[in-house]
Design an enzyme around this catalytic site. Structure first.
Site, short mmCIF file in Angstrom:
data_model
loop_
_atom_site.label_atom_id
_atom_site.label_comp_id
_atom_site.label_asym_id
_atom_site.label_seq_id
_atom_site.Cartn_x
_atom_site.Cartn_y
_atom_site.Cartn_z
N HIS A 68 1.15 3.17 -2.51
CA HIS A 68 2.07 2.53 -3.44
C HIS A 68 2.51 3.48 -4.55
O HIS A 68 1.79 4.40 -4.90
CB HIS A 68 1.38 1.34 -4.11
N HIS A 70 2.91 3.49 -8.46
CA HIS A 70 2.41 2.74 -9.61
C HIS A 70 3.27 3.00 -10.83
O HIS A 70 4.00 3.99 -10.90
CB HIS A 70 0.94 3.09 -9.86
N HIS A 85 1.13 -1.67 -9.63
CA HIS A 85 2.23 -1.29 -8.76
C HIS A 85 3.53 -1.36 -9.56
O HIS A 85 3.70 -2.24 -10.41
CB HIS A 85 2.36 -2.24 -7.57
N HIS A 93 3.70 -9.15 -4.36
CA HIS A 93 3.44 -8.04 -3.46
C HIS A 93 3.96 -8.39 -2.06
O HIS A 93 3.92 -9.55 -1.65
CB HIS A 93 1.94 -7.76 -3.40
N HIS A 102 7.18 -5.67 -4.49
CA HIS A 102 7.25 -4.73 -5.60
C HIS A 102 8.09 -3.54 -5.14
O HIS A 102 8.03 -3.16 -3.96
CB HIS A 102 5.86 -4.19 -5.96
N ASP A 105 5.85 -1.04 -3.41
CA ASP A 105 5.11 -1.40 -2.19
C ASP A 105 5.61 -0.57 -1.00
O ASP A 105 6.67 -0.86 -0.44
CB ASP A 105 5.27 -2.89 -1.88
N HIS A 142 -4.84 4.11 -1.55
CA HIS A 142 -5.94 3.17 -1.75
C HIS A 142 -7.01 3.30 -0.68
O HIS A 142 -6.80 3.93 0.36
CB HIS A 142 -5.40 1.74 -1.79
N ARG A 165 -8.73 3.09 -5.70
CA ARG A 165 -7.78 4.20 -5.60
C ARG A 165 -8.54 5.48 -5.24
O ARG A 165 -9.44 5.87 -5.97
CB ARG A 165 -7.04 4.35 -6.92
#
Length: 174
Positions: A68, A70, A85, A93, A102, A105, A142, A165
């Site tokens: 993602h 952020h 995000h 999401h 998002h 995403d 992630h 993360r």
């Protein structure tokens, strides 16, 4: 004389603003790093306004992992400093192909049996300028697979339940 100087400064400022508008960055890069994870991700703005995402990441076991953009480019406290995000439209999401998602995403990246993930896809919501601009933000890998907001887990519609993360990097102008 002062009036002429002010006019010249104003004209110069207009030229700088106009010139800057034409030369907005069209490529950006992030160097991804974490414990045993390294990679480079390039973002290229295409003529149709979409963004092509390309890169290679090394270091995780075979399988899919959430990936993602952020909201913050702050990684001074590790990847946890990158915020949530990137979600300027305040959506739930979702999957990268969903209408409701998002902006950040990007789904999952898949690592092979050699612990390598090669990325090459085009995203319709990322941008390198304007309200969806990702330059100066961060990209985060992630620890688990992104469920695209489609499960009953409490984190599903917020984060895809992708877990912690494991690597991150700030997106900068290339």
């Amino acid at each position: 004389m002062l009036k002429q100087a002010i006019i010249l400064v104003a004209a110069y400022a207009s030229l700088v603003i106009a010139h800057h508008g034409r030369d907005q960055p069209h490529r950006a890069i992030a160097k991804l790093s974490g414990d045993n994870v390294q990679g480079n991700i390039t973002f290229t703005e295409l003529e149709d306004g979409k963004v092509r995402v390309q890169g290679t990441i090394f270091g995780l076991p075979a399988g899919p992992y959430g990936f993602h953009v952020h909201e913050k480019g702050d990684i001074t406290g590790g990847c946890g400093s990158a915020g949530s995000h990137f979600n300027p439209d305040h959506q739930d999401h979702g999957h990268p192909n969903d209408q409701v998602r998002h902006v950040g995403d990007l789904g999952n990246v898949v690592f092979d049996n050699n612990n390598v993930s090669t990325l090459d896809f085009v995203d319709t919501q990322l941008a390198l300028q304007g309200p969806h601009n990702i330059i100066g933000r961060s990209v985060v890998l992630h620890e688990r697979e992104d469920d695209f907001g489609r499960t009953s887990h409490p984190d599903s519609r917020k984060t895809g339940n992708a877990g912690g993360r494991v690597a991150c990097g700030v997106i900068g102008i290339l």
